[in-house]
Scaffold this active site. Structure first.
Site, PDB file in Angstrom:
ATOM      1  N   HIS A 122       0.860  -1.188   0.000  1.00 15.72           N
ATOM      2  CA  HIS A 122       0.000   0.000   0.000  1.00 15.72           C
ATOM      3  C   HIS A 122       0.904   1.248   0.000  1.00 15.72           C
ATOM      4  O   HIS A 122       2.030   1.204   0.506  1.00 15.72           O
ATOM      5  CB  HIS A 122      -0.830  -0.053   1.280  1.00 15.72           C
ATOM      6  CG  HIS A 122      -1.935   0.941   1.373  1.00 15.72           C
ATOM      7  ND1 HIS A 122      -1.732   2.253   1.722  1.00 15.72           N
ATOM      8  CD2 HIS A 122      -3.273   0.820   1.185  1.00 15.72           C
ATOM      9  CE1 HIS A 122      -2.884   2.890   1.746  1.00 15.72           C
ATOM     10  NE2 HIS A 122      -3.843   2.038   1.422  1.00 15.72           N
ATOM     11  N   ASP A 200       2.941  -4.435   8.479  1.00 16.18           N
ATOM     12  CA  ASP A 200       1.757  -3.594   8.283  1.00 16.18           C
ATOM     13  C   ASP A 200       0.535  -4.497   8.480  1.00 16.18           C
ATOM     14  O   ASP A 200       0.202  -5.317   7.620  1.00 16.18           O
ATOM     15  CB  ASP A 200       1.813  -2.994   6.869  1.00 16.18           C
ATOM     16  CG  ASP A 200       0.551  -2.219   6.523  1.00 16.18           C
ATOM     17  OD1 ASP A 200      -0.387  -2.192   7.343  1.00 16.18           O
ATOM     18  OD2 ASP A 200       0.498  -1.649   5.414  1.00 16.18           O
ATOM     19  N   GLN A 203      -4.555  -5.119   7.224  1.00 15.42           N
ATOM     20  CA  GLN A 203      -5.512  -6.109   6.701  1.00 15.42           C
ATOM     21  C   GLN A 203      -5.432  -7.441   7.439  1.00 15.42           C
ATOM     22  O   GLN A 203      -6.096  -8.406   7.039  1.00 15.42           O
ATOM     23  CB  GLN A 203      -5.273  -6.347   5.197  1.00 15.42           C
ATOM     24  CG  GLN A 203      -5.429  -5.121   4.333  1.00 15.42           C
ATOM     25  CD  GLN A 203      -6.867  -4.595   4.279  1.00 15.42           C
ATOM     26  OE1 GLN A 203      -7.824  -5.273   4.645  1.00 15.42           O
ATOM     27  NE2 GLN A 203      -7.018  -3.370   3.824  1.00 15.42           N
ATOM     28  N   LYS A 226     -10.861  -0.232  10.356  1.00 17.31           N
ATOM     29  CA  LYS A 226     -10.994  -1.464   9.562  1.00 17.31           C
ATOM     30  C   LYS A 226     -11.432  -2.639  10.432  1.00 17.31           C
ATOM     31  O   LYS A 226     -11.471  -3.779   9.989  1.00 17.31           O
ATOM     32  CB  LYS A 226      -9.665  -1.786   8.870  1.00 17.31           C
ATOM     33  CG  LYS A 226      -9.286  -0.772   7.786  1.00 17.31           C
ATOM     34  CD  LYS A 226      -8.037  -1.215   7.066  1.00 17.31           C
ATOM     35  CE  LYS A 226      -7.406  -0.117   6.245  1.00 17.31           C
ATOM     36  NZ  LYS A 226      -8.133   0.247   5.032  1.00 17.31           N
ATOM     37  N   CYS A 364      -4.704   1.818  -3.836  1.00 21.19           N
ATOM     38  CA  CYS A 364      -3.540   2.481  -3.214  1.00 21.19           C
ATOM     39  C   CYS A 364      -2.247   1.677  -3.355  1.00 21.19           C
ATOM     40  O   CYS A 364      -1.206   2.113  -2.867  1.00 21.19           O
ATOM     41  CB  CYS A 364      -3.758   2.805  -1.736  1.00 21.19           C
ATOM     42  SG  CYS A 364      -4.938   4.114  -1.492  1.00 21.19           S
TER      43      CYS A 364
HETATM   44  N1  PLP Z   1      -1.765  -0.663   4.649  1.00 26.14           N
HETATM   45  C1  PLP Z   1      -2.677  -1.470   4.094  1.00 26.14           C
HETATM   46  C2  PLP Z   1      -2.285  -2.859   3.714  1.00 26.14           C
HETATM   47  C3  PLP Z   1      -3.977  -1.019   3.888  1.00 26.14           C
HETATM   48  O1  PLP Z   1      -4.877  -1.816   3.336  1.00 26.14           O
HETATM   49  C4  PLP Z   1      -4.304   0.307   4.272  1.00 26.14           C
HETATM   50  C5  PLP Z   1      -5.654   0.845   4.018  1.00 26.14           C
HETATM   51  O2  PLP Z   1      -6.368   0.375   3.159  1.00 26.14           O
HETATM   52  C6  PLP Z   1      -3.321   1.099   4.866  1.00 26.14           C
HETATM   53  C7  PLP Z   1      -2.061   0.583   5.040  1.00 26.14           C
HETATM   54  C8  PLP Z   1      -3.606   2.489   5.318  1.00 26.14           C
HETATM   55  O3  PLP Z   1      -4.564   2.495   6.345  1.00 26.14           O
HETATM   56  P1  PLP Z   1      -5.157   3.862   6.895  1.00 26.14           P
HETATM   57  O4  PLP Z   1      -5.657   4.620   5.703  1.00 26.14           O
HETATM   58  O5  PLP Z   1      -6.262   3.435   7.804  1.00 26.14           O
HETATM   59  O6  PLP Z   1      -4.070   4.579   7.599  1.00 26.14           O
END
Ligand code: PLP
Length: 410
Positions: A122, A200, A203, A226, A364
């Site tokens: 992401h 990270d 998910q 989430k 993203c």
């Molecule tokens: N990392 C992953 C794998 C994600 O799916 C997301 C959001 O979709 C993020 C980071 C970023 O999360 P946030 O926008 O809640 O900070």
């Protein structure tokens, strides 16, 4: 027995909502999730019954808020199996990753050091590292993938190929293809090479048991929104000795013991040294209620239910003509697909007209086109409240959509 009806009844967003005049079918849960009444009520109670700041005030209300914030820190620590003082409140996963980048990487990396990422990450697990490279002269390298997956072998190969890997940072579960990595083994490889491993968990933490101590990773990041919690709040979990060594990121009130006119600042210990300013107290309280809610169902039950949903959806989708699925073998509630010859956004727009919310594009993860050889996908993602009936509506509309598109293009 998974009590789906009981679960669904707890979500106002599942109560007769419509989109485009059709019953709403929300299949964009990898993006964000609905909130149960208990989370909404916890936030409302804070605003209605005990509003005050935290940070050790001298009166009862403030003390109560302090206790609540600390209680949620404890809940998160129990949920993820860390120590309480290893939980840092952030505004979400993105801020948590930036905190590691600026608090750890900026002061520990130098020219020619390497940060190892994958092409499936992401933006939030890519761009902070790019910025650190600009500032330090370090560089990013990408691990090779094996059948679209990050494997321990490929990580070992990367350590042989690139000198000076100092940080490895991967999503525990990818947000486009939903593949889970073997985080424990990768952490071991990283540590054998004196690198740190950042996980990270955006998910994974909402969907699978994620045990900080057992995985032995150095940091885990995630967002409350989430996992049935509010937006604007999340957590960084970090090994205490690393948190203590990290440089300050945000500074201001609430993170220091004292400072003087010589510009000397004595910060508080971790985690408070990273929590400058008034925290998102309502968010934290809602986050705690979300964890209670998930615990009341059980994270393993949630994961098993999502796998059942994914199997159900895949078995139906495989019968749809012209549908290409990019991650049939993913053990998650995420399905990435396309209709042959139809741009993903057109497909999502067609589904929107039927009341069905899916995501289209690159989600993203803007280098994913190098992995799956398509510029964009449609992503349907399920969560603990998704029903098979909703999947039926989704698939039936995909089939009908095929007929509509055929008629249109002929
Ligand atoms: N990392 C992953 C794998 C994600 O799916 C997301 C959001 O979709 C993020 C980071 C970023 O999360 P946030 O926008 O809640 O900070």
């Amino acid at each position: 027995m998974y009590k789906l009806d009981e679960i669904r009844n707890q979500f106002p967003m599942l109560n007769n909502k419509t989109m485009q005049g059709q019953p709403l079918v929300f299949l964009d849960n990898a993006s964000t999730t609905f909130k149960p009444y208990s989370v909404i009520k916890a936030i409302e109670e804070y605003y209605s019954d005990y509003t005050a700041n935290h940070h050790r005030g001298d009166y009862d209300l403030c003390y109560k808020v302090d206790m609540k914030v600390q209680e949620v820190r404890r809940k998160i620590a129990n949920f993820i199996n860390s120590e309480v003082n290893e939980v840092v409140f952030t505004s979400g996963d993105t801020e948590a990753l930036n905190l590691i980048a600026y608090g750890y990487a900026l002061s520990n990396l130098k020219k020619d050091d390497v940060i190892l990422l994958s092409l499936e990450e992401h933006a939030s697990n890519t761009l902070p590292w790019y910025r650190i490279c600009e500032l330090t002269g370090a560089r990013v390298e990408f691990v090779d993938l094996e059948d679209k997956k990050i494997t321990v072998n490929k990580v070992k190969e990367a350590f042989n190929k690139y000198q000076n890997i100092k940080i490895v940072s991967f999503a525990h579960v990818g947000n486009v293809l939903g593949y889970e990595i073997d985080a424990k083994s990768i952490a071991k490889v990283a540590h054998e090479h004196n690198a740190i491993f950042v996980l990270d968990g955006a998910q994974s933490v909402p969907h699978i048991k994620t045990d900080f101590k057992d995985l032995d990773v150095d940091f885990i990041t995630f967002s409350a929104h989430k996992m049935c919690g509010p937006t604007g709040i999340g957590a960084l979990i970090g090994k205490y000795e690393l948190l203590q060594k990290m440089s300050l990121f945000k500074t201001g009130g609430g993170m220091n013991v004292k400072f003087n006119k010589n510009m000397e600042v004595i910060p508080l210990d971790a985690p408070n040294k990273f929590e400058a300013g008034t925290l998102n107290i309502a968010g934290i309280i809602g986050f705690g209620a979300a964890i209670d809610f998930i615990n009341s169902i059980g994270i393993d039950n949630i994961h098993n239910y999502e796998l059942e949903l994914a199997d159900y959806a895949l078995s139906k989708l495989e019968k749809c003509k012209d549908i290409v699925i990019y991650n049939k073998d993913s053990k998650s509630g995420i399905i990435a697909f396309n209709r042959v010859g139809v741009f993903a956004q057109d497909e999502a727009t067609l589904l929107n007209s039927k009341g069905i919310a899916v995501r289209s594009g690159q989600h993203c993860a803007k280098m994913i086109d190098e992995v799956i050889d398509t510029v964009a996908t449609v992503r349907a993602s399920f969560y603990l409240y998704t029903s098979k009936k909703e999947i039926d509506v989704f698939v039936d509309n995909l089939i009908n959509g095929g007929d509509i598109l055929d008629a249109y293009f002929k």
